[in-house]
Design a protein around this motif. Structure first.
Motif, PDB file in Angstrom:
ATOM      1  N   GLY A   1     -21.668 -44.422 101.652  1.00  0.00           N
ATOM      2  CA  GLY A   1     -20.815 -44.933 100.587  1.00  0.00           C
ATOM      3  C   GLY A   1     -19.735 -45.859 101.123  1.00  0.00           C
ATOM      4  O   GLY A   1     -19.454 -45.899 102.331  1.00  0.00           O
ATOM      5  N   ALA A   2     -19.139 -46.610 100.181  1.00  0.00           N
ATOM      6  CA  ALA A   2     -18.107 -47.588 100.539  1.00  0.00           C
ATOM      7  C   ALA A   2     -16.996 -46.950 101.366  1.00  0.00           C
ATOM      8  O   ALA A   2     -16.501 -47.531 102.332  1.00  0.00           O
ATOM      9  N   ARG A   3     -16.629 -45.740 100.994  1.00  0.00           N
ATOM     10  CA  ARG A   3     -15.505 -45.072 101.683  1.00  0.00           C
ATOM     11  C   ARG A   3     -15.855 -44.641 103.098  1.00  0.00           C
ATOM     12  O   ARG A   3     -14.989 -44.276 103.879  1.00  0.00           O
TER      13      ARG A   3
ATOM     14  N   ARG B   1     -20.987 -54.052  96.658  1.00  0.00           N
ATOM     15  CA  ARG B   1     -20.664 -53.207  95.492  1.00  0.00           C
ATOM     16  C   ARG B   1     -19.288 -53.517  94.928  1.00  0.00           C
ATOM     17  O   ARG B   1     -18.701 -52.709  94.220  1.00  0.00           O
TER      18      ARG B   1
ATOM     19  N   HIS C   1     -20.725 -50.237  90.192  1.00  0.00           N
ATOM     20  CA  HIS C   1     -19.420 -49.960  90.801  1.00  0.00           C
ATOM     21  C   HIS C   1     -18.583 -51.237  90.906  1.00  0.00           C
ATOM     22  O   HIS C   1     -17.352 -51.172  90.948  1.00  0.00           O
TER      23      HIS C   1
ATOM     24  N   GLN D   1     -27.772 -43.011 101.709  1.00  0.00           N
ATOM     25  CA  GLN D   1     -26.730 -43.978 101.350  1.00  0.00           C
ATOM     26  C   GLN D   1     -25.440 -43.640 102.100  1.00  0.00           C
ATOM     27  O   GLN D   1     -25.036 -42.485 102.151  1.00  0.00           O
TER      28      GLN D   1
ATOM     29  N   LYS E   1     -20.572 -36.107  96.262  1.00  0.00           N
ATOM     30  CA  LYS E   1     -19.835 -37.223  95.674  1.00  0.00           C
ATOM     31  C   LYS E   1     -18.449 -37.399  96.287  1.00  0.00           C
ATOM     32  O   LYS E   1     -17.650 -36.460  96.287  1.00  0.00           O
TER      33      LYS E   1
ATOM     34  N   ARG F   1     -31.802 -43.295  92.232  1.00  0.00           N
ATOM     35  CA  ARG F   1     -30.544 -42.911  92.856  1.00  0.00           C
ATOM     36  C   ARG F   1     -29.990 -41.674  92.157  1.00  0.00           C
ATOM     37  O   ARG F   1     -30.373 -41.348  91.032  1.00  0.00           O
TER      38      ARG F   1
ATOM     39  N   LYS G   1     -23.216 -49.353 102.136  1.00  0.00           N
ATOM     40  CA  LYS G   1     -22.397 -50.061 101.152  1.00  0.00           C
ATOM     41  C   LYS G   1     -21.155 -50.678 101.799  1.00  0.00           C
ATOM     42  O   LYS G   1     -20.592 -50.115 102.730  1.00  0.00           O
TER      43      LYS G   1
END
Ligand code: PEP
Ligand code: MN
Length: 333
Positions: free
Chosen positions: A183-185, A236, A271, A181, A131, A126, A206
């Motif tokens: 991401g959570a957001r 996560r 995380h 990936q 970001k 990863r 995620k």
């Protein structure tokens, strides 16, 4: 709705039934298991006469699927999904360790870490190039150059790359990335999810910071309904009132998701806890809970990491953890 066929039905009869159902305006998902074939009916099934279908000679049973998620529903696919990334298999008893820094910072850093985690047994690396940061003033990744550095590390180690895509506009840069990936957001960025559904590439999705399992599955459904079935879910950590950890690792999500869906479930203890010392115990607990893999942040110099240093393991700590993870896997096998 799912239609379970009797064992040993001929291909011709199966095709006739599928054509008839398609003519009703339905999409049919076929799951050919070892012992039974399950037809998953996607679309408006209100006009399907269940009794009529059930009475057909080749049909064993018919059931309504009441959950709003269909493509990722285990009722549609009784067997575990195995996601393949080159030679690496995830799910269905195949466990994978994904490791690397939060962010790609330099060629030296990513190559060093990739070599170390490979030696420890990681099968995928990863590293974030784009970001999502809470503050606009923080390091936001090396972007396209970061992806180039990941490819150098892949060339040096053979490890496939897992990296986050935040914006559809950047998709062309990700053509040569092995796993994208989300991401959570971005778990509920539906335009992004739909677009990823058109790719022939595995997606690591995620769970959002405050999202339910049903919402996570509905997001997977967006990707799968557009045609891409290669989705891996990632727990996560979620927001709770717990005060000494970055998030709360919801480990019961692992067996619950396994019950609800056939998709592999990966756990991210980095995380979830935000604290390097807590990563090994929670990684072991996640392994014991039946997770199909772990994604762990590893940095060669956590004190000077540009992102998430406090939760990053040093390579030697990851090596020690990976051995214990293998021991747990043997115990639960
Ligand atoms: C990450 O994996 O670096 C990351 C930003 O994770 P999450 O989206 O889960 O916060
Ligand atoms: Mn991170």
């Amino acid at each position: 709705m799912i239609v379970v066929l009797k064992h040993g039905v001929s291909d011709e009869k199966k095709a006739q039934l599928i054509a008839w159902l398609q003519a009703l305006g339905l999409r049919i998902h076929i799951s050919d298991g070892e012992f039974q074939t399950v037809l998953g009916l996607i679309g408006d099934t209100t006009n399907v006469d269940m009794d009529l279908v059930e009475s057909l000679e080749i049909v064993d049973s018919v059931k309504r699927v009441t959950e709003p998620f269909k493509c990722c529903n285990r009722k549609f696919h009784p067997d575990d999904m195995i996601v393949e990334i080159g030679d690496v298999k995830v799910g269905g008893g195949n466990f994978v360790m994904i490791a690397g820094p939060c962010s790609v910072e330099s060629e030296e850093q990513i190559v060093k870490v990739a070599k170390a985690v490979k030696a420890a047994g990681a099968k995928l690396m990863r590293g974030g190039a784009f970001k999502p940061r809470t503050s606009p003033y923080d390091f936001a990744g090396l972007k396209a150059f970061g992806l180039d550095l990941l490819k150098i590390a892949r060339q040096e180690t053979g490890l496939p790359i897992v990296t986050e895509l935040m914006n559809i506009m950047d998709l062309p840069l990700f053509e040569d990335v092995d796993v994208i990936q989300v991401g959570a957001r971005n778990m509920q960025n539906y335009d992004l999810l739909r677009e990823l559904g058109h790719l022939d590439k595995p997606i690591l999705l995620k769970r959002g910071l405050a999202n339910t399992l049903k919402e996570l599955l509905m997001s997977a459904e967006y990707i799968m309904a557009s045609g891409n079935e290669r989705v891996m879910l990632c727990e996560r950590g979620i927001r709770t009132f717990s005060d000494y950890t970055r998030n709360t690792l919801d480990l019961s999500a692992v067996p619950m998701l396994h019950q609800l869906t056939h998709l592999p479930v990966i756990v991210d203890p980095s995380h979830a806890t935000g604290i390097a010392k807590l990563v090994p115990p929670m990684a072991l607990a996640a392994t014991a809970s039946g997770a199909d893999g772990l994604i762990i942040e590893v940095h060669n110099d956590p004190m000077h990491a540009l992102c998430d240093g406090a939760q990053s393991l040093r390579p030697e700590e990851f090596t020690e953890l990976a051995e214990k993870v293998r021991a747990i896997r043997e115990v639960i096998a």
